[in-house]
Enzyme design. Sequence first.
Site, PDB file in Angstrom:
ATOM      1  N   CYS A   1       0.817  -1.225   0.000  1.00 31.57           N
ATOM      2  CA  CYS A   1       0.000   0.000   0.000  1.00 31.57           C
ATOM      3  C   CYS A   1       0.852   1.277   0.000  1.00 31.57           C
ATOM      4  O   CYS A   1       2.035   1.262   0.321  1.00 31.57           O
ATOM      5  CB  CYS A   1      -0.962   0.049   1.179  1.00 31.57           C
ATOM      6  SG  CYS A   1      -2.230  -1.227   1.153  1.00 31.57           S
TER       7      CYS A   1
ATOM      8  N   LEU B   1      -2.873  -2.481  -1.785  1.00 33.31           N
ATOM      9  CA  LEU B   1      -2.505  -3.874  -2.001  1.00 33.31           C
ATOM     10  C   LEU B   1      -3.365  -4.680  -1.043  1.00 33.31           C
ATOM     11  O   LEU B   1      -3.229  -4.560   0.176  1.00 33.31           O
ATOM     12  CB  LEU B   1      -1.022  -4.102  -1.715  1.00 33.31           C
ATOM     13  CG  LEU B   1      -0.533  -5.550  -1.853  1.00 33.31           C
ATOM     14  CD1 LEU B   1      -0.611  -6.002  -3.309  1.00 33.31           C
ATOM     15  CD2 LEU B   1       0.885  -5.703  -1.332  1.00 33.31           C
TER      16      LEU B   1
ATOM     17  N   ASN C   1      -1.204   2.638   5.559  1.00 33.92           N
ATOM     18  CA  ASN C   1      -0.340   1.619   4.970  1.00 33.92           C
ATOM     19  C   ASN C   1       0.248   0.798   6.103  1.00 33.92           C
ATOM     20  O   ASN C   1       0.848   1.352   7.022  1.00 33.92           O
ATOM     21  CB  ASN C   1       0.780   2.287   4.156  1.00 33.92           C
ATOM     22  CG  ASN C   1       1.901   1.313   3.807  1.00 33.92           C
ATOM     23  OD1 ASN C   1       1.658   0.152   3.543  1.00 33.92           O
ATOM     24  ND2 ASN C   1       3.130   1.805   3.824  1.00 33.92           N
ATOM     25  N   GLY C   2       0.053  -0.518   6.057  1.00 38.45           N
ATOM     26  CA  GLY C   2       0.667  -1.339   7.087  1.00 38.45           C
ATOM     27  C   GLY C   2      -0.170  -2.527   7.471  1.00 38.45           C
ATOM     28  O   GLY C   2      -1.082  -2.949   6.748  1.00 38.45           O
TER      29      GLY C   2
END
Length: 291
Positions: free
Chosen positions: A2, A50, A75-76
């Site tokens: 991401c 993603l 993101n993560g």
Amino acid sequence: MCGITGFINLNDKPADVSILKSMTDAISHRGPDGEGHWVSDNIAIGHRRLSIIDLSDAGSQPMISSDGRYILSYNGEIYNFKDIRQELERLNYSFRSDTDSEVVLYALVQWGKDALLKFNGMFAFAFWDNHKKEILLARDRYGIKPLYYSLCNNILCFGSEQKAILKNPNIKNKIDNEGLIEYFTFQNIFSDKTLIEDIKLLPAGHSASFSLEQPKNLKIEIYWDYNFQNPEHKVDVKEYTEELNRLFVQAVERQLVSDVEIGAYLSGGMDSGAITAIASSKMPNLKSFTC
């Protein structure tokens, strides 16, 4: 993986969605499964996805709270998100997806910056409060996920990569000589500098907050640091060994949560081999690769 990015025009100029689109396009390799753009007045927030957990459109970002007040680009992966979700459900929060992203969103709604200490995982995010006109940027404790920012020329810009920020025409691609010297000296940069004069790296374990309703300065704070204090009571080697094994197995197990296939890349070293040994004991058909 991401990718996140966005900007706020501090001169109240309306945000141009085409600029935001250029910024998300610059990091499309981080998220080939989808993209999202949220624009309101002078603020723009983007995301490249993603899909790992909950592959449905319910996990699309930027994610907006049910009341429309809060916006998250994240993101993560938060390994303990199921535990946090249960805690939030006991506080009467309801969820429309199975993602950890939505857990991050409502954890920040409920606890604000204190939520950062609840997160066990790797992350970088932008969290916008549309009522208070405040943005919170944050990065995980160890700095696994990158987060860059720029505050200059009447604009606050951020992104998972510098190339996204440089797609904003207000940010100049000019070499930072001090950053360059630091890199040539140490073969790395240990400060918040980058090789671009107007772009900084948010340090690991830090958050950055900015309010449009207050004096326009970016408030950077540390929320976590290492604690190297010796134990108060004597501990023998056996106890250390058992605790290390417990923590190691727990850490690997937490990272096996996924709605897509999990594999292991073997570098030939002890670390990847040990991680794969634990993972394969939990997932007998684990595929591994090396080159």
